[in-house]
Design a protein around this motif. Structure first.
Motif, PDB file in Angstrom:
ATOM      1  N   ARG A 101       2.219   0.908  -5.003  1.00 47.68           N
ATOM      2  CA  ARG A 101       2.792   2.023  -4.233  1.00 47.68           C
ATOM      3  C   ARG A 101       4.314   2.025  -4.295  1.00 47.68           C
ATOM      4  N   THR A 102       4.933   0.864  -4.101  1.00 48.46           N
ATOM      5  CA  THR A 102       6.394   0.805  -4.156  1.00 48.46           C
ATOM      6  C   THR A 102       6.900   1.033  -5.574  1.00 48.46           C
ATOM      7  N   ALA A 103       6.213   0.453  -6.550  1.00 52.94           N
ATOM      8  CA  ALA A 103       6.627   0.643  -7.942  1.00 52.94           C
ATOM      9  C   ALA A 103       6.633   2.129  -8.305  1.00 52.94           C
ATOM     10  N   ARG A 104       5.606   2.838  -7.877  1.00 49.72           N
ATOM     11  CA  ARG A 104       5.529   4.270  -8.188  1.00 49.72           C
ATOM     12  C   ARG A 104       6.693   5.014  -7.552  1.00 49.72           C
ATOM     13  N   ARG A 105       7.021   4.673  -6.302  1.00 51.55           N
ATOM     14  CA  ARG A 105       8.124   5.345  -5.617  1.00 51.55           C
ATOM     15  C   ARG A 105       9.460   5.078  -6.299  1.00 51.55           C
ATOM     16  N   LEU A 106       9.610   3.894  -6.904  1.00 52.37           N
ATOM     17  CA  LEU A 106      10.858   3.538  -7.578  1.00 52.37           C
ATOM     18  C   LEU A 106      10.874   3.961  -9.050  1.00 52.37           C
ATOM     19  N   ALA A 108     -12.242  -1.806  -9.925  1.00 47.72           N
ATOM     20  CA  ALA A 108     -11.719  -1.960  -8.567  1.00 47.72           C
ATOM     21  C   ALA A 108     -10.615  -0.950  -8.301  1.00 47.72           C
ATOM     22  N   LEU A 109     -10.365  -0.696  -7.029  1.00 55.25           N
ATOM     23  CA  LEU A 109      -9.401   0.326  -6.630  1.00 55.25           C
ATOM     24  C   LEU A 109      -8.039   0.114  -7.264  1.00 55.25           C
ATOM     25  N   PHE A 110      -7.522  -1.122  -7.254  1.00 54.90           N
ATOM     26  CA  PHE A 110      -6.173  -1.353  -7.779  1.00 54.90           C
ATOM     27  C   PHE A 110      -6.084  -1.078  -9.266  1.00 54.90           C
ATOM     28  N   THR A 111      -7.172  -1.253 -10.003  1.00 56.27           N
ATOM     29  CA  THR A 111      -7.137  -0.992 -11.454  1.00 56.27           C
ATOM     30  C   THR A 111      -7.023   0.498 -11.734  1.00 56.27           C
ATOM     31  N   ARG A 112      -7.507   1.320 -10.811  1.00 58.37           N
ATOM     32  CA  ARG A 112      -7.434   2.767 -10.990  1.00 58.37           C
ATOM     33  C   ARG A 112      -6.141   3.358 -10.450  1.00 58.37           C
ATOM     34  N   LEU A 113      -5.515   2.663  -9.500  1.00 58.18           N
ATOM     35  CA  LEU A 113      -4.234   3.137  -8.990  1.00 58.18           C
ATOM     36  C   LEU A 113      -3.095   2.868  -9.970  1.00 58.18           C
ATOM     37  N   ALA A 114      -3.226   1.809 -10.757  1.00 62.07           N
ATOM     38  CA  ALA A 114      -2.163   1.432 -11.694  1.00 62.07           C
ATOM     39  C   ALA A 114      -2.067   2.435 -12.844  1.00 62.07           C
ATOM     40  N   ASP A 115      -0.894   2.454 -13.481  1.00 60.92           N
ATOM     41  CA  ASP A 115      -0.712   3.342 -14.628  1.00 60.92           C
ATOM     42  C   ASP A 115      -1.538   2.885 -15.828  1.00 60.92           C
ATOM     43  N   GLU A 116      -1.747   1.578 -15.929  1.00 65.70           N
ATOM     44  CA  GLU A 116      -2.654   1.048 -16.949  1.00 65.70           C
ATOM     45  C   GLU A 116      -3.211  -0.270 -16.440  1.00 65.70           C
ATOM     46  N   ALA A 117      -4.366  -0.674 -16.977  1.00 65.75           N
ATOM     47  CA  ALA A 117      -5.012  -1.904 -16.519  1.00 65.75           C
ATOM     48  C   ALA A 117      -5.674  -2.602 -17.690  1.00 65.75           C
ATOM     49  N   VAL A 143       4.378  -6.542   9.135  1.00 72.29           N
ATOM     50  CA  VAL A 143       4.898  -6.644  10.496  1.00 72.29           C
ATOM     51  C   VAL A 143       6.418  -6.512  10.476  1.00 72.29           C
ATOM     52  N   THR A 144       7.052  -7.215   9.556  1.00 72.10           N
ATOM     53  CA  THR A 144       8.508  -7.135   9.425  1.00 72.10           C
ATOM     54  C   THR A 144       8.940  -5.747   8.976  1.00 72.10           C
ATOM     55  N   GLU A 145       8.196  -5.151   8.061  1.00 70.44           N
ATOM     56  CA  GLU A 145       8.532  -3.799   7.607  1.00 70.44           C
ATOM     57  C   GLU A 145       8.460  -2.798   8.754  1.00 70.44           C
ATOM     58  N   ALA A 146       7.486  -2.995   9.657  1.00 70.41           N
ATOM     59  CA  ALA A 146       7.315  -2.056  10.766  1.00 70.41           C
ATOM     60  C   ALA A 146       8.483  -2.109  11.745  1.00 70.41           C
ATOM     61  N   ILE A 147       8.997  -3.308  12.032  1.00 75.46           N
ATOM     62  CA  ILE A 147      10.068  -3.396  13.037  1.00 75.46           C
ATOM     63  C   ILE A 147      11.453  -3.154  12.456  1.00 75.46           C
ATOM     64  N   THR A 148      11.584  -3.268  11.119  1.00 71.50           N
ATOM     65  CA  THR A 148      12.898  -3.054  10.497  1.00 71.50           C
ATOM     66  C   THR A 148      13.004  -1.727   9.766  1.00 71.50           C
ATOM     67  N   GLY A 149      11.851  -1.124   9.430  1.00 66.44           N
ATOM     68  CA  GLY A 149      11.871   0.114   8.659  1.00 66.44           C
ATOM     69  C   GLY A 149      12.210  -0.097   7.197  1.00 66.44           C
ATOM     70  N   LEU A 150      12.114  -1.345   6.718  1.00 67.66           N
ATOM     71  CA  LEU A 150      12.470  -1.673   5.338  1.00 67.66           C
ATOM     72  C   LEU A 150      11.226  -1.881   4.481  1.00 67.66           C
ATOM     73  N   ASP A 151      11.382  -1.750   3.179  1.00 67.47           N
ATOM     74  CA  ASP A 151      10.320  -2.016   2.206  1.00 67.47           C
ATOM     75  C   ASP A 151      10.654  -3.341   1.527  1.00 67.47           C
ATOM     76  N   LEU A 152       9.944  -4.400   1.884  1.00 71.59           N
ATOM     77  CA  LEU A 152      10.264  -5.730   1.359  1.00 71.59           C
ATOM     78  C   LEU A 152       9.963  -5.856  -0.125  1.00 71.59           C
ATOM     79  N   VAL A 153       8.978  -5.116  -0.617  1.00 72.22           N
ATOM     80  CA  VAL A 153       8.686  -5.157  -2.049  1.00 72.22           C
ATOM     81  C   VAL A 153       9.817  -4.501  -2.830  1.00 72.22           C
ATOM     82  N   GLU A 154      10.370  -3.428  -2.287  1.00 67.53           N
ATOM     83  CA  GLU A 154      11.538  -2.811  -2.927  1.00 67.53           C
ATOM     84  C   GLU A 154      12.694  -3.811  -2.979  1.00 67.53           C
ATOM     85  N   TRP A 155      12.934  -4.521  -1.881  1.00 64.61           N
ATOM     86  CA  TRP A 155      13.979  -5.541  -1.871  1.00 64.61           C
ATOM     87  C   TRP A 155      13.715  -6.586  -2.948  1.00 64.61           C
ATOM     88  N   GLN A 156      12.451  -6.970  -3.115  1.00 62.33           N
ATOM     89  CA  GLN A 156      12.122  -7.950  -4.157  1.00 62.33           C
ATOM     90  C   GLN A 156      12.513  -7.436  -5.535  1.00 62.33           C
TER      91      GLN A 156
END
Length: 651
Positions: A19-24, A39-48, A304-317
């Motif tokens: 989800r974050t990768a797609r947004r970026l 599986a669901l994640f294999t179909r959400l990805a651009d390729e698998a 939990v941290t994303e909810a209280i800070t409003g940040l996307d930790l995967v984006e930060w990664q």
């Protein structure tokens, strides 16, 4: 920013990263095992791409294969998620060797914090408080037992590698030390390939509070506040929240400073978590918390941290891994409101939390203000015995703690999963427990209140069974009407006497009979070897999910599976309950066998261990007697309900 990312993981976290990768604008590349085809994640990805067999060591843990695939498909970076290879220094180095960025810390930091004994020595040097104990190299059982005596019971035996509660045993008495040491060492070897352990003083009334940190390549390290992970069972987190109840601003500042010092001591880059244990026997105090370990990866509870800070930790990664500076300075990071996360697992709390594999026939989650659900499955997905049994993470955010907990409780009530058993009712009971609501809890709270939380054997929901049986009978009658046969007995016609409408059913695989006595209007439910009991029509609402072969009745978070019994299939044959048959309690691998054919065993003796979904489950002899037949080999995969051995009476 990266052009593409290969996600070296599966399920919920793979979906999360996608989800974050797609947004970026980053192209997502998934890998999957044979067990995860479609599986669901294999179909959400651009390729698998399929990577190997179901066993993790041949697929999601096969670092060389994953790196070779990433190079072949032109991946710019690899995101390891959590678990599997996320804290594997050799894998991080392997990525760098072929010019692929590892979205995680440097291998040196993983190594420094990967072994608990070395990490504690490093933390002491950095001025971070640690729990008193023995962290040395002498691993002889006699020496370790002496050290435990010197430290003073109770103590914790902990595998020096890995985490997640694996290879951890609490010991309260000197006489129990050897058995606990053996179990911890064996589990450490199985989970992490390292049987070495350390010994620590067990902290009274412990609270598990962790600090989320982030570092970049310039050496800057910040914290994103704490998470309280004290609601645990067998050292596995169940519910996490932030802010931590009862944590003062001064103690938060002390813990944050210690966490940042820990990160800087190892030259940390990326997302990491410093885990502390706090002695809450006299309330949370700045002078009574200790470093436990560092998780050099993203945590399951990061929403939990994303909810209280409003940040996307995967984006930060992604940004830090790409060489960018931290997106915010410490002074710019704010927290707002309260967030809490519950881990919804495919397991049966009423049967010692045994994993519950199988097909998910129906899956529904609520959607509303302040709610988030992270999942990697959908209706039709299979929960397999090969991996972690998590179905979803349910996260609630509110202006304050009570609002967040109320939202979570309601969300759990509205959640529907048909097929595998889940811990939904248990989670809701935990969320609503008065002590938890009042902030009066520690890491031992769940174990101390299992029965009250519904995590103990309970009588079947007779009303739900009646509802399901009525639906089964209606379905059978409809079939009979479609193909009329005057000799059918579906209506239980009798020339004389009272009419008794009866049906043999399987309730959660257990033989039962329902009889409707027309004269009295009473319905009786009788299980094999049990006395019948009269039941009334259920008053509470229930949800029914029908499949071709079975029917699931869900009420108040509990599930009943019903099937019409066919005596020709042999399903009514007794097993367990003293019959001498030892069955696999879940899908898994037969890890150990402690008896052989012809051996005499006592009732209750440990006869085998089945491993499933990262957990070991000991099986005991249901009665005394002779082992007549062993039907499975050590190392083989066994299905739930499969007969492993039969114990006959006599010597």
């Amino acid at each position: 920013m990266f052009a593409s990312v290969l996600i070296a993981n599966r399920g919920e976290i793979a979906c999360r990263v996608i989800r974050t990768a797609r947004r970026l604008g980053i192209r997502s590349i998934a890998i999957y095992s044979e067990a995860d085809r479609g599986a669901l994640f294999t179909r959400l990805a651009d390729e698998a791409h399929e990577i190997g067999p179901a066993a993790a060591r041949e697929s999601y843990l096969a670092g060389d294969k994953i790196i070779a695939l990433a190079k072949r498909v032109g991946a710019s970076c690899i995101h390891p998620g959590y678990g599997f290879l996320s804290e594997n220094a050799e894998f991080a180095e392997g990525c760098a060797a072929v010019g692929i960025v590892f979205v995680g810390p440097p291998a040196s930091a993983i190594r420094a914090m990967g072994l608990k004994n070395a990490a504690k020595a490093l933390m002491q040097k950095a001025g971070v408080p640690v729990v008193p104990g023995y962290h040395g190299d002498n691993q002889t059982a006699k020496f370790l037992k002496e050290k435990a005596y010197e430290i003073g019971y109770p103590v914790l035996i902990k595998a020096i590698a890995g985490g997640g509660g694996k290879g951890m045993r609490r010991v309260d008495a000197h006489v129990d030390f050897e058995a606990a040491l053996e179990g911890a060492a064996r589990e450490g070897q199985s989970a992490f390939g390292d049987s070495r352990v350390l010994i620590e003083k067990y902290v009274a009334q412990p609270r598990h509070i962790e600090m989320q940190i982030f570092g970049d390549r310039s050496g800057e390290v910040v914290h994103l506040f704490e998470r309280d992970c004290s609601l645990q069972r067998r050292h596995q987190k169940v519910i996490e929240e932030s802010p931590a109840p009862g944590l003062s601003a001064s103690m938060r500042a002390e813990m944050a400073a210690a966490a940042i010092a820990a990160g800087k001591a190892v030259g940390y880059v990326g997302a990491g978590t410093i885990e502390f244990i706090a002695d809450s026997s006299r309330g949370l105090r700045p002078d009574a918390f200790y470093f436990m370990e560092m998780n050099t990866r993203l945590q399951v509870e990061h929403p939990v941290t994303e909810a209280i800070t409003g940040l996307d930790l995967v984006e930060w990664q992604f940004r830090v891994a790409a060489g960018q500076p931290l997106p915010l300075k410490q002074s710019d990071i704010r927290q707002s409101g309260h967030a809490v996360e519950a881990r919804l697992y495919a397991e049966n709390p009423e049967n010692n939390f045994l994993p519950s594999a199988g097909k998910i026939y129906a899956l529904q989650f609520p959607d509303g203000e302040g709610l988030r659900v992270d999942t990697g499955v959908e209706a039709g997905s299979e929960v397999t015995p090969f991996y972690d049994p998590m179905i979803a993470k349910v996260i609630a955010h509110g202006a304050n703690r009570n609002e967040a907990l109320d939202r979570l409780s309601h969300a759990l009530e509205e959640t529907l999963v048909a097929g595998p058993r889940t811990n939904a009712a248990f989670l809701r009971a935990l969320c609503d427990a008065p002590e938890f609501r009042a902030g009066a809890f520690d890491t031992g709270f769940i174990e101390a209140h299992l029965a009250r939380l519904g995590a103990a054997p309970r009588e079947p929901d007779a009303g739900a069974i009646l509802l399901g049986a009525q639906r089964l009978l209606a379905r059978r009658s409809a079939g009979a009407a479609a193909s009329f046969d005057p000799w059918r007995v579906a209506d239980s016609f009798e020339l004389t006497g009272r009419r008794n409408v009866g049906v043999d059913i399987l309730v959660d695989g257990r033989p039962a009979a329902l009889v409707q006595r027309s004269a009295s209007g009473v319905t009786e439910l009788a299980f094999a070897d049990d006395r019948p009991a009269a039941i009334d029509a259920p008053k509470a609402a229930a949800r029914i999910v029908e499949t071709d072969e079975a029917l699931f009745v869900l009420r108040e978070g509990r599930q009943i599976e019903l099937r019409l019994a066919d005596p020709l299939d042999g399903e009514m044959e007794a097993s367990g309950n003293g019959s001498g048959v030892v069955e696999a309690p879940m899908h898994g691998r037969l890890l150990a066998m402690f008896v052989e054919e012809g051996q005499i065993v006592a009732q209750g003796a440990r006869v085998a261990i089945v491993e499933a979904m990262k957990m070991e489950h000991s099986l005991n002899a249901p009665r005394a007697g002779r082992v007549a037949r062993i039907a499975a080999a050590v190392g083989s995969q066994v299905q739930q309900g499969a007969r492993l051995m039969t114990i006959e009476e006599g010597e």
